[in-house]
Enzyme design. Structure first.
Site, mmCIF file in Angstrom:
data_model
loop_
_atom_site.group_PDB
_atom_site.id
_atom_site.type_symbol
_atom_site.label_atom_id
_atom_site.label_comp_id
_atom_site.label_asym_id
_atom_site.label_seq_id
_atom_site.Cartn_x
_atom_site.Cartn_y
_atom_site.Cartn_z
ATOM 1 C CB CYS A 1 -4.063 4.793 -5.611
ATOM 2 S SG CYS A 1 -3.859 2.998 -5.434
ATOM 3 C CB CYS B 1 -0.921 -0.002 1.219
ATOM 4 S SG CYS B 1 -2.055 1.404 1.273
#
Length: 310
Positions: free
Chosen positions: A236, A88
């Site tokens: 992201c 992530c």
């Protein structure tokens, strides 16, 4: 009464909940091995942290672990409301910023172990963070599938730490006031991929859908649907890495050139890449801000103590 110590941050609006203590021992294996133990034997700790009433669909959890390698600053296992993440980007930025807040690191280069490999993160003097991600690459170009209600959809499949289906020609308005329509579209695409049996390499599930549009101030604006039907408030990190892999493969972005990726709410990552065998190594730079320190309490008599729906 069980107690879990957490520190919350957000990166470009996307929250990260760092679990500092309170989870069971997962052994001394790699982060991938410890993730598997957590998923198999102690998953209710994930749901307690992330599901309501303590969490939310948008939150990403990060379990702080002792690293395997002596030169690593930390190990981390990422998870969300639907399961576990290999990597992530926004979460790594949040973790590094939080480690500084905890007094565990100073500005400089730090190695962070994740389930998909070790990443290098630089904490800058202004406390922004650059993450040198795992290698990214495009797996397939111009994949076409029929999506009920929307017709043919064409996109690329790329790996940036998670599997993405990236779409530029979608006819949707990528804006913060259009999230419901974007979510419906991206969800239909993801269902279409599953129905058609379209996967990443080695059957990897494509669980992230990324839509791109022009942006007047930056190189691109994106909407990212994450697993569990939550959308990414940040640009992201793994999705931007996948985008760079496609741009590099198309010859549209040279190594070292900065790509400014805006999110659907307007937060921005600055990204670039260097070449690697069979793909690229992306670097993503962004900032995280601390938002809370807390102790989560789990009462065994609470019917929702381990999370609603767990």
């Amino acid at each position: 009464m069980k107690r879990i110590q957490i520190i919350d941050s957000h990166t470009g609006g996307e929250p990260t909940r760092l679990v500092v203590s309170g989870f069971p021992s997962l052994g001394r294996g790699t982060m991938a091995e410890r993730r598997d133990v957590l998923a198999r034997e102690h998953d209710r700790y994930r749901t307690a942290c992330i599901l309501e009433p303590r969490g939310s669909d948008v939150m990403v959890g990060a379990l702080l672990c002792d690293p395997v390698a002596p030169d690593a600053a930390a190990g981390v296992i990422f998870f969300n409301n639907s399961g576990y993440l290999g990597m992530c980007g926004h979460g790594t930025i949040g973790v590094v910023r939080t480690l500084h807040h905890m007094g565990r690191i100073e500005p400089g280069v730090h190695r962070i172990e994740t389930p998909v490999g070790t990443v290098e993160a630089t904490l800058h003097d202004d406390l922004s963070v650059s993450v040198r991600n795992v290698p990214a690459y495009r797996h397939a170009q111009g994949v076409v599938l029929d999506v009920p209600g929307y017709g043919p959809v064409k996109g690329d499949i790329a790996w940036g730490g998670n599997w993405f289906f990236l779409i530029s020609d979608h006819g949707q308005r990528v804006a913060g006031d259009n999230v419901a329509a974007l979510t419906a579209y991206a969800s239909a695409v993801r269902e279409g991929l599953e129905r058609a049996g379209i996967t990443g390499a080695n059957g990897g599930e494509i669980d992230h859908i990324e839509l791109f549009a022009d942006d007047p101030e930056h190189d691109s604006r994106s909407f990212v649907l994450c697993p569990g039907l939550a959308y990414d408030r940040s640009p992201c990190g793994t999705g931007t890495s996948a985008k760079l892999a496609c741009l590099a493969a198309d010859g549209k972005l040279a190594p070292g050139v900065v790509w400014r990726q805006a999110s659907v709410i307007g937060s921005v990552f600055h990204a670039s890449y260097e070449l690697a065998d069979g793909g690229i190594v992306p670097t993503i730079r962004g900032s995280a801000h601390l938002s809370a320190e807390a102790t989560l309490l789990i009462d065994e008599d609470d019917p929702f103590g381990w999370g609603i729906g767990s």
